[in-house]
Design a protein around this motif. Structure first.
Motif, PDB file in Angstrom:
ATOM      1  N   VAL A  18      45.085  50.691  77.499  1.00 59.85           N
ATOM      2  CA  VAL A  18      44.254  51.624  76.724  1.00 59.85           C
ATOM      3  C   VAL A  18      42.772  51.405  77.046  1.00 59.85           C
ATOM      4  N   LEU A  19      42.359  50.143  77.153  1.00 62.90           N
ATOM      5  CA  LEU A  19      40.964  49.863  77.510  1.00 62.90           C
ATOM      6  C   LEU A  19      40.621  50.464  78.870  1.00 62.90           C
ATOM      7  N   HIS A  20      41.524  50.285  79.846  1.00 61.94           N
ATOM      8  CA  HIS A  20      41.285  50.816  81.192  1.00 61.94           C
ATOM      9  C   HIS A  20      41.285  52.342  81.199  1.00 61.94           C
ATOM     10  N   LYS A  74      45.228  57.255  72.104  1.00 65.52           N
ATOM     11  CA  LYS A  74      45.538  57.167  70.681  1.00 65.52           C
ATOM     12  C   LYS A  74      47.044  57.119  70.450  1.00 65.52           C
ATOM     13  N   ALA A  75      47.783  57.910  71.229  1.00 64.11           N
ATOM     14  CA  ALA A  75      49.240  57.934  71.073  1.00 64.11           C
ATOM     15  C   ALA A  75      49.856  56.593  71.468  1.00 64.11           C
ATOM     16  N   LEU A  76      49.397  56.034  72.574  1.00 68.88           N
ATOM     17  CA  LEU A  76      49.913  54.732  73.023  1.00 68.88           C
ATOM     18  C   LEU A  76      49.684  53.670  71.957  1.00 68.88           C
ATOM     19  N   VAL A 122      40.396  54.025  68.029  1.00 72.11           N
ATOM     20  CA  VAL A 122      40.739  53.549  69.370  1.00 72.11           C
ATOM     21  C   VAL A 122      39.719  54.037  70.392  1.00 72.11           C
ATOM     22  N   VAL A 123      39.245  55.259  70.242  1.00 66.51           N
ATOM     23  CA  VAL A 123      38.390  55.865  71.272  1.00 66.51           C
ATOM     24  C   VAL A 123      36.911  55.905  70.914  1.00 66.51           C
ATOM     25  N   SER A 124      36.557  55.721  69.635  1.00 68.41           N
ATOM     26  CA  SER A 124      35.134  55.716  69.258  1.00 68.41           C
ATOM     27  C   SER A 124      34.954  55.082  67.883  1.00 68.41           C
ATOM     28  N   LEU A 149      50.891  50.708  82.935  1.00 68.45           N
ATOM     29  CA  LEU A 149      51.794  51.629  82.244  1.00 68.45           C
ATOM     30  C   LEU A 149      53.050  51.946  83.050  1.00 68.45           C
ATOM     31  N   GLY A 150      53.096  51.477  84.302  1.00 74.16           N
ATOM     32  CA  GLY A 150      54.283  51.694  85.124  1.00 74.16           C
ATOM     33  C   GLY A 150      54.458  53.131  85.554  1.00 74.16           C
ATOM     34  N   ILE A 151      53.354  53.825  85.812  1.00 74.51           N
ATOM     35  CA  ILE A 151      53.403  55.227  86.232  1.00 74.51           C
ATOM     36  C   ILE A 151      52.619  55.382  87.526  1.00 74.51           C
TER      37      ILE A 151
END
Length: 620
Positions: free
Chosen positions: A280-282, A355-357, A197-199, A310-312
């Motif tokens: 996640v992209l953002h 990664k968790a999302l 997801v991140v690399s 994400l509604g936060i």
């Protein structure tokens, strides 16, 4: 005419393209096996038997013998009636289930790019076609078949070796009624490669869904999600690879959306899934700068879209990425202390959240319908699956002959249980995973020095094991498929895979129920227990999988990758020979050749032959 056609096909197959069943080879060695597979491969015969075991060589092209004609040809036919085919194995499984009323399983093994995913598709497709009809049954079949493009979109990615590589392990279970109609299904996944997801490595991509969304989303969707082209996103542009040859991400996006609808996701749920993917992209574009050894968000503009999706609150996201609350105990009292993070720690928190999302989204979809730690766990699962094959095809068969009092000359083979024990043993001596977990339990915050402590403890505890050795950057495990080197740098941190409570609390504060439900943790209860690790989870999952498979009647497909170019008719002799060796095909042939071609437990023989026996008695 049908019989003549079948006979001509089979005869031609034997004369021109080696032998159908390698038990019939005149010489039994790796060269002869490899040569036979090559002859057949070059004539487009990708399937070969070793008794009931099916060998499948990836053709890297579409072949014409997977039509309804072949379904009809193999349905109800004995194995020897037709050329080797995956449909024959699938039909044998299905008929055995119906006749013996016993659970069946197929274990598909092979390296990345060998064709495991496609083999699984063919099996499900065949079973779907031969297992009855009706509106309800058809609905179940649609869900089973449509789960494939959905799981591939979210769980597969382009790697250097494979354009559609499954980056997770899966166990697919289909339940049938007594009449042989599918009436339900269950998918279990394990070991999603969250780090992707991140690399990614150079020349590789992240999961397909990102590129599908960016290429296939409507104008309205693009505006609502705030998405643009792939090269804009840090999580995607590090590898500089955005497309896959002969793949339309736009077309695949439409299929993915259709699959989500088929498995029962509402329009609102589908929208929530895409929101999370875009979020996640953002998140990945949030960067940090150092001020007095503390992390500050480089540009707060990049907080707006992920917070919205994400509604936060934007302030909450900024705070939780750059600081953390830590509980401190003094004199029997617990005090919460705010700790400000540095840029490295802040980036770690951002990536852990991303990664968790994604992994929790993937788990949701499954339930509804260069990372060395990860590769280490993948290889462990492969060892466990190889162990099943050894136990049931090489070890158990020979033991059966001895128990029956049949004269038998033992056939040697490598039993990889010693490697499994090296990895997972709990005591006397502890295995790699146990030592790793012990080191992780005593790590502080970021864990400086933990990796070298791990290496020292491994050398002291299992350094004398013949399947383990050290090297200047880590350690080497002598797997059944060969030696694999593991860089110890970052090993402990990845094994902990910590998602701090502050981040979980932030997600639980989301205004969207979909996001909240992905984080159901009871944080107070979890504070009292020892945090679980990646190795603990995968060891439990792998052993549960083995226990499940051992309760079934097993069938085996051994997939072989003929080249690294991914081109049809390209044959790399040394590569195939290596796979023939580590898959134990020579030993498998020798055991089958020396043993009985057909064996059946007496109770099953009696059950199936009872009527015949009774009639024979009456005739007398």
């Amino acid at each position: 005419q049908g019989s003549k056609e079948k006979y001509h096909w089979q005869t031609q197959n034997v004369k021109v393209s080696g032998v159908d069943d390698m038990v019939l080879l005149s010489k039994i060695n790796e060269d002869a096996i490899t040569d036979n597979l090559k002859k057949r491969y070059m004539d487009d015969y990708i399937f070969t038997y070793i008794g009931s075991v099916l060998i499948s060589v990836n053709p890297f092209k579409q072949l014409p013998y997977f039509t309804d004609r072949e379904v009809e040809l193999y349905q109800g036919a004995a194995q020897y009636e037709n050329p080797p085919h995956i449909y024959a194995l699938a039909d044998n499984m299905y008929r055995n289930m119906m006749i013996d009323t016993e659970n069946q399983c197929v274990i598909i093994s092979g390296e990345s790019g060998a064709g495991k995913t496609v083999a699984a598709k063919y099996i499900m497709s065949y079973v779907s076609k031969v297992s009855g009809g009706g509106a309800k049954v058809q609905h179940v079949k649609d869900i089973i078949l449509q789960s494939n493009p959905l799981l591939e979109a979210f769980g597969n990615a382009k790697t250097v070796r494979n354009n559609n590589s499954s980056r997770f392990g899966k166990y697919f279970e289909i339940q049938f009624s007594r009449g042989g109609e599918p009436d339900g299904g269950k998918i279990s996944n394990f070991l999603l490669e969250k780090s992707r997801v991140v690399s990614q490595n150079q020349g590789e991509r992240s999961f397909h869904i990102y590129y599908q969304l960016l290429d296939g989303a409507s104008k309205e969707q693009r505006e609502n999600l705030g998405v643009t082209t792939a090269d804009y996103y840090f999580y995607l542009n590090q590898s500089a690879t955005f497309t896959v040859e002969d793949v339309s991400d736009k077309k695949d996006f439409a299929e993915t959306m259709e699959a989500m609808a088929v498995i029962g996701l509402t329009d609102l749920e589908q929208e929530a899934v895409l929101q999370l993917v875009a979020a996640v992209l953002h998140l990945g574009n949030i960067s940090f700068r150092e001020e007095n050894n503390y992390a500050m968000v480089e540009s707060e503009d990049f907080l707006a879209f992920p917070s919205y999706l994400l509604g936060i609150s934007q302030e909450g996201l900024c705070s939780k990425l750059t600081s953390r609350n830590m509980d401190s105990k003094w004199g029997g009292k617990t005090e919460s202390i705010a700790v400000t993070l540095n840029t490295e720690q802040a980036s770690f928190s951002r990536d852990a959240l991303s990664k968790a999302l994604y992994s929790r989204l993937f788990d949701f979809l499954v339930v509804t319908g260069t990372t060395y730690t990860h590769q280490f766990c993948i290889n462990f699962v492969n060892e466990k699956l190889q162990q099943i094959f050894i136990e049931l095809t090489l070890k158990a068969e020979q033991e059966e002959y001895v128990q029956e009092g049949i004269r038998w000359t033992p056939i040697d083979y490598f039993n990889n249980k010693v490697v499994c024990d090296l990895i997972e043993s709990k005591l006397n001596p502890p295995g790699i995973m146990s030592i790793l977990d012990d080191v992780c339990a005593t790590m502080h915050a970021k864990g400086e020095g933990a990796d070298m402590t791990l290496l020292q403890k491994l050398q002291g505890g299992i350094g004398s094991n013949q399947h383990f050795s050290s090297w200047n950057k880590g350690f080497i495990v002598h797997h059944y498929a060969g030696k694999v080197s593991y860089d110890v740098n970052g090993f402990c941190e990845r094994n902990r895979d910590v998602l701090f409570n502050d981040i979980i609390e932030l997600m639980q504060s989301s205004e969207f129920a979909f996001i909240k439900n992905l984080f159901p943790e009871n944080l107070e209860a979890e504070k009292r227990g020892r945090p679980s690790t990646v190795s603990t989870k995968i060891k439990k999952q792998a052993n549960n999988l083995v226990q499940t498979l051992m309760k079934c009647t097993p069938h085996y497909i051994r997939c072989i990758k003929p080249n690294e170019t991914k081109r049809a008719r390209d044959w790399e002799e040394s590569r195939v020979r290596h796979q023939v060796e580590y898959l134990g095909l020579r030993e498998n042939i020798r055991v089958r050749r020396a043993g009985y071609a057909y064996r059946r437990a007496f109770a099953k023989f009696l059950q199936r032959s009872e009527v015949t026996v009774e009639h024979a008695g009456m005739a007398e």
